[in-house]
Scaffold this motif. Structure first.
Motif, PDB file in Angstrom:
ATOM      1  N   GLN A   8       0.825  -1.200   0.000  1.00 59.46           N
ATOM      2  CA  GLN A   8       0.000   0.000   0.000  1.00 59.46           C
ATOM      3  C   GLN A   8       0.862   1.253   0.000  1.00 59.46           C
ATOM      4  N   VAL A   9       1.942   1.230   0.786  1.00 59.07           N
ATOM      5  CA  VAL A   9       2.858   2.373   0.812  1.00 59.07           C
ATOM      6  C   VAL A   9       3.425   2.616  -0.574  1.00 59.07           C
ATOM      7  N   ASP A  10       3.875   1.554  -1.237  1.00 56.80           N
ATOM      8  CA  ASP A  10       4.450   1.687  -2.566  1.00 56.80           C
ATOM      9  C   ASP A  10       3.431   2.247  -3.551  1.00 56.80           C
ATOM     10  N   GLU A  11       2.211   1.738  -3.488  1.00 58.36           N
ATOM     11  CA  GLU A  11       1.170   2.162  -4.426  1.00 58.36           C
ATOM     12  C   GLU A  11       0.867   3.649  -4.260  1.00 58.36           C
ATOM     13  N   ASP A  12       0.761   4.094  -3.019  1.00 56.60           N
ATOM     14  CA  ASP A  12       0.483   5.503  -2.765  1.00 56.60           C
ATOM     15  C   ASP A  12       1.646   6.385  -3.202  1.00 56.60           C
ATOM     16  N   LEU A  13       2.847   5.988  -2.847  1.00 59.29           N
ATOM     17  CA  LEU A  13       4.011   6.813  -3.154  1.00 59.29           C
ATOM     18  C   LEU A  13       4.298   6.858  -4.645  1.00 59.29           C
ATOM     19  N   ASP A  14       3.944   5.811  -5.365  1.00 66.93           N
ATOM     20  CA  ASP A  14       4.155   5.797  -6.808  1.00 66.93           C
ATOM     21  C   ASP A  14       3.371   6.905  -7.506  1.00 66.93           C
ATOM     22  N   ARG A  15       2.332   7.401  -6.850  1.00 68.26           N
ATOM     23  CA  ARG A  15       1.545   8.484  -7.439  1.00 68.26           C
ATOM     24  C   ARG A  15       2.290   9.830  -7.361  1.00 68.26           C
ATOM     25  N   LEU A  16       3.274   9.907  -6.452  1.00 73.15           N
ATOM     26  CA  LEU A  16       3.982  11.167  -6.225  1.00 73.15           C
ATOM     27  C   LEU A  16       5.297  11.215  -6.984  1.00 73.15           C
ATOM     28  N   THR A  17       5.646  12.403  -7.461  1.00 69.63           N
ATOM     29  CA  THR A  17       6.955  12.586  -8.067  1.00 69.63           C
ATOM     30  C   THR A  17       8.010  12.641  -6.961  1.00 69.63           C
ATOM     31  N   GLU A  18       9.270  12.576  -7.343  1.00 69.82           N
ATOM     32  CA  GLU A  18      10.348  12.640  -6.356  1.00 69.82           C
ATOM     33  C   GLU A  18      10.285  13.939  -5.557  1.00 69.82           C
ATOM     34  N   ARG A  19      10.030  15.053  -6.243  1.00 68.73           N
ATOM     35  CA  ARG A  19       9.953  16.345  -5.551  1.00 68.73           C
ATOM     36  C   ARG A  19       8.739  16.403  -4.626  1.00 68.73           C
ATOM     37  N   GLU A  20       7.620  15.854  -5.070  1.00 64.98           N
ATOM     38  CA  GLU A  20       6.427  15.822  -4.216  1.00 64.98           C
ATOM     39  C   GLU A  20       6.680  15.005  -2.949  1.00 64.98           C
ATOM     40  N   ARG A  21       7.442  13.932  -3.066  1.00 64.89           N
ATOM     41  CA  ARG A  21       7.779  13.136  -1.879  1.00 64.89           C
ATOM     42  C   ARG A  21       8.613  13.956  -0.894  1.00 64.89           C
TER      43      ARG A  21
END
Length: 222
Positions: free
Chosen positions: A154-167
């Motif tokens: 779930q963490v991976d799926e959510d974070l995949d939606r964000l760009t590196e800068r957004e993270r």
């Protein structure tokens, strides 16, 4: 401290991959003082793949975030080229998703850049010998991931939606930074910070900074 040696009795050979030249210089000085040979250095994914392929080191000291796709991309490309290579992640980040992600990609250990010189030398020798090595706090992330306490998928799926800068923006906002402080930390404008925060909230389907902080805290991203 005994000089770190490989199984044949020769000095360990290491490739240092990091996009900050001054940091690479410091690491080289520390480990060479202990008798480890720095066979090559690299600053991004492309140069790392080339250096590792040419040098065939015992251990690769690998930064997690750098130009061209990051440490995980380096490991993916090297894995396609042949014999297994031993990677030790060395990063400023202590976020759970970075630790879990890089271990899932194939790293043998993960230590933060606050590590001392002697501790780093010991970590290199241990992973070269087949051990798994983690900074104390980070070992808990890996254990929790395997135990199911952290929902990695779930963490991976959510974070995949964000760009590196957004993270990067998400993590700082969740840690309590003001927009002005985030802008200063990342060398971007306050307006750009606001844009990134809006995008993060939209992609994660959250409605406030408070919800973002709870979301990140629940997933041990801060």
């Amino acid at each position: 401290m005994n000089e770190p040696l490989d199984r044949s009795g020769a000095s360990l050979r290491v490739v240092v991959v990091d996009d900050h030249a001054m940091f690479r210089t410091g690491v080289r000085a520390e480990i060479e003082r202990a008798g480890i040979v720095v066979a090559a250095e690299a600053e991004d994914v492309e140069s790392a793949v080339s250096a590792i392929t040419d040098a065939e080191p015992d251990v690769v000291l690998l930064d997690v975030h750098m130009p061209g796709g990051g440490g995980a991309e380096v490991m993916r490309r090297i894995a396609r080229r042949g014999p297994a290579t031993t990677f030790l992640a060395l990063s400023v980040s202590d976020a759970a998703e970075d630790v879990i992600g890089i271990i899932r990609a194939g790293a043998r250990g993960y230590v933060t850049k606050s590590i001392s010189g002697p501790e780093l030398v010991d970590a290199v020798a241990r992973v070269a010998g087949g051990d798994a090595v983690f900074s104390p706090r980070l070992a808990g992330f890996v254990l929790d991931a395997f135990a199911g306490t952290i929902e990695v998928a779930q963490v991976d799926e959510d974070l995949d939606r964000l760009t590196e800068r957004e993270r990067e923006v998400m993590r700082l906002i969740a840690r309590g930074y003001a927009y002005k402080e985030v802008a200063k930390e990342l060398f971007i404008s306050i307006k750009t910070v606001e844009t990134h925060v809006s995008s993060v909230l939209r992609k994660l389907q959250l409605s406030s900074r408070h919800e973002l902080t709870k979301w990140a805290s629940d997933r041990r991203l801060i």
